[in-house]
Design an enzyme around this catalytic site. Sequence first.
Site, PDB file in Angstrom:
ATOM      1  N   GLY A 115      -9.514  21.408  -4.716  1.00 40.98           N
ATOM      2  CA  GLY A 115      -8.221  20.454  -4.396  1.00 40.98           C
ATOM      3  C   GLY A 115      -8.377  19.270  -3.824  1.00 40.98           C
ATOM      4  O   GLY A 115      -9.659  18.746  -3.595  1.00 40.98           O
ATOM      5  N   THR A 147       0.862  -1.077  -0.158  1.00 38.36           N
ATOM      6  CA  THR A 147       0.088  -0.031   0.197  1.00 38.36           C
ATOM      7  C   THR A 147       1.022   1.323   0.041  1.00 38.36           C
ATOM      8  O   THR A 147       1.958   1.054  -0.034  1.00 38.36           O
ATOM      9  CB  THR A 147      -0.851  -0.004   1.403  1.00 38.36           C
ATOM     10  OG1 THR A 147      -0.195   0.333   2.441  1.00 38.36           O
ATOM     11  CG2 THR A 147      -1.589  -1.408   1.455  1.00 38.36           C
ATOM     12  N   CYS A 148       0.200   2.423   0.099  1.00 40.51           N
ATOM     13  CA  CYS A 148       1.084   3.658   0.060  1.00 40.51           C
ATOM     14  C   CYS A 148       1.948   3.634   1.406  1.00 40.51           C
ATOM     15  O   CYS A 148       2.780   4.524   1.515  1.00 40.51           O
ATOM     16  CB  CYS A 148       0.240   4.876   0.025  1.00 40.51           C
ATOM     17  SG  CYS A 148      -1.072   4.866   1.281  1.00 40.51           S
ATOM     18  N   ASN A 149       1.720   2.944   2.307  1.00 39.89           N
ATOM     19  CA  ASN A 149       2.237   3.108   3.665  1.00 39.89           C
ATOM     20  C   ASN A 149       3.301   1.886   4.051  1.00 39.89           C
ATOM     21  O   ASN A 149       3.722   1.964   4.912  1.00 39.89           O
ATOM     22  CB  ASN A 149       1.135   3.483   4.808  1.00 39.89           C
ATOM     23  CG  ASN A 149       0.836   4.692   4.891  1.00 39.89           C
ATOM     24  OD1 ASN A 149       1.427   5.616   4.446  1.00 39.89           O
ATOM     25  ND2 ASN A 149      -0.449   5.113   5.464  1.00 39.89           N
ATOM     26  N   PRO A 165      -9.362   2.403   9.524  1.00 37.86           N
ATOM     27  CA  PRO A 165     -10.253   1.024   9.079  1.00 37.86           C
ATOM     28  C   PRO A 165      -9.788   0.497   7.539  1.00 37.86           C
ATOM     29  O   PRO A 165     -10.169  -0.857   7.436  1.00 37.86           O
ATOM     30  CB  PRO A 165     -11.613   1.398   9.310  1.00 37.86           C
ATOM     31  CG  PRO A 165     -11.770   2.733   8.728  1.00 37.86           C
ATOM     32  CD  PRO A 165     -10.471   3.465   9.538  1.00 37.86           C
ATOM     33  N   GLN A 166      -9.318   1.260   6.748  1.00 37.16           N
ATOM     34  CA  GLN A 166      -9.092   0.705   5.508  1.00 37.16           C
ATOM     35  C   GLN A 166      -8.104  -0.403   5.278  1.00 37.16           C
ATOM     36  O   GLN A 166      -8.221  -1.265   4.537  1.00 37.16           O
ATOM     37  CB  GLN A 166      -8.421   2.034   4.691  1.00 37.16           C
ATOM     38  CG  GLN A 166      -9.353   3.117   4.203  1.00 37.16           C
ATOM     39  CD  GLN A 166      -9.615   4.046   5.387  1.00 37.16           C
ATOM     40  OE1 GLN A 166      -8.855   4.034   6.526  1.00 37.16           O
ATOM     41  NE2 GLN A 166     -10.371   5.231   5.219  1.00 37.16           N
ATOM     42  N   GLN A 202      -7.495  -3.968   2.743  1.00 39.54           N
ATOM     43  CA  GLN A 202      -6.176  -4.141   2.213  1.00 39.54           C
ATOM     44  C   GLN A 202      -5.861  -5.471   2.626  1.00 39.54           C
ATOM     45  O   GLN A 202      -4.926  -6.201   1.563  1.00 39.54           O
ATOM     46  CB  GLN A 202      -5.362  -3.153   2.605  1.00 39.54           C
ATOM     47  CG  GLN A 202      -5.629  -1.728   1.902  1.00 39.54           C
ATOM     48  CD  GLN A 202      -4.876  -0.381   2.478  1.00 39.54           C
ATOM     49  OE1 GLN A 202      -4.169  -0.681   3.598  1.00 39.54           O
ATOM     50  NE2 GLN A 202      -4.935   0.680   1.863  1.00 39.54           N
ATOM     51  N   GLY A 231     -13.671  24.717  -3.412  1.00 40.74           N
ATOM     52  CA  GLY A 231     -12.493  24.582  -3.745  1.00 40.74           C
ATOM     53  C   GLY A 231     -12.680  23.244  -4.640  1.00 40.74           C
ATOM     54  O   GLY A 231     -13.661  22.492  -4.509  1.00 40.74           O
ATOM     55  N   SER A 271      -0.395   1.556  11.747  1.00 41.10           N
ATOM     56  CA  SER A 271      -0.830   2.538  10.916  1.00 41.10           C
ATOM     57  C   SER A 271      -0.590   3.826  10.951  1.00 41.10           C
ATOM     58  O   SER A 271      -0.230   4.455  12.153  1.00 41.10           O
ATOM     59  CB  SER A 271      -2.371   2.763  10.487  1.00 41.10           C
ATOM     60  OG  SER A 271      -2.950   1.301   9.977  1.00 41.10           O
TER      61      SER A 271
END
Length: 438
Positions: free
Chosen positions: A199, A57-59, A123-124, A128, A197, A117
Amino acid sequence: MAKATEASLDFLCVGLNHETSPLEIRDALVMNEEEVGRAIHVLRDRAGAEEAMILSTCNRTEVYARGAAVADLSLFVNDLLREIKGMDLGARGHRLYAYREPDSVRHLFRVACGLNSQVLGEPQIVGQVKDALTLAARSGGSGPVTERLLDAALRCAKRARTETGIGRGPISSVYAAVNLAAKVLGHLGTKRALVIGSGEMAGLAMCHLVDAGVGQFTIAARNRGRAESMAAHAAARVVSLEAIPVVLPGADIVVCATAAPGFIVMEAAVRAAMKIRKNRPLLLLDLAVPRDVDPLAARLPNVFLHDLDALAAIVAQSLEQRRAEVPKVETIIDDEVRRFMRWYGSLELKPTVTAFRGHFERIAQEELERHRGRFRPEDHPALESLTRAIVQKLLHRPTTRLNRAGEDGGQGLRRIDAVRELFGIGREEEPNEDRDPR
């Protein structure tokens, strides 16, 4: 190379995460589905892993392998990442962490529970972990032990969420803002939102509001292209920033997240909107730095204005509450680790006890046959009974201790291995129906 026999499970975790590696390295090592499949095949074919799974994952990027026949799995994984992702961590002076069971099992359970985390208790990660097992199964890396292990990890995560408060309370400013909207306005299914916005922060707020049930959106932004891309995910209409005074009265929730240097939502515009709204409650969530909403608007009746400082205080309180729940989660993890190791120990136990007893009974029978001629035939039954009694007495205590090995986790598994090593009991001596799923 010879396979390590230090512990029967031989389950290792090698990887890196947000605590050990900067974002640029983590980003560069995230594997897609095709790369995960390639990595699992290499672990099976070249490293001799009997089962393998990759959580990327990204982490974090972590390799879980059972029974890998390499002397240094960390070095092997480093070479594997260089081959698949083109990054040599060793050349960068970067080391991967490595865990062996029961620590590898405990690490996976901590990951699944959100203790490892960036945002405590998020919770994601559970989804994963499930996806990682699905990819492992698709790539031929999963097996009975890995599947049982993942079931245990998911059960552990479910217990942590239901038996503790590790997942309660907002964990980010945006999430806190949406939670606040539900507290101030009640059920959000009938509420309308104005997002100012286009972004990342605005998009994230919109996603959270959609998840919370908000179904009507207006997006006011300077960059119309980005705003229309956001609008496509929620069937929202897009207006210019100049139209804010016109659309403001129709909104119950206003999320402001621009990079403008000054106020975009003025007190006069809010006062005029409240007259049209007949003073129905209006929630203004200012996520911008510098602020988008004139602070004077907070003085108006039924106008609730919260900026990032106020939301940060809510998040800090929530995180403090979550940290207080960590010891409870760790207790659940310890319980589930013991439970899993007992299960695996039971796979090792039955064939080992059978082979252990068979080893001594075979020796006794051989000696009995060798000396049988020295005794009268009528004495043979008594001789056999005496021999069996001696063997039973000799084996009673060690067999009892061995039968309890399954209750002692990793230490029990090492006791089983020690008995095999000490008495020369190999897997080839075990009955086929009693063999574990290796």
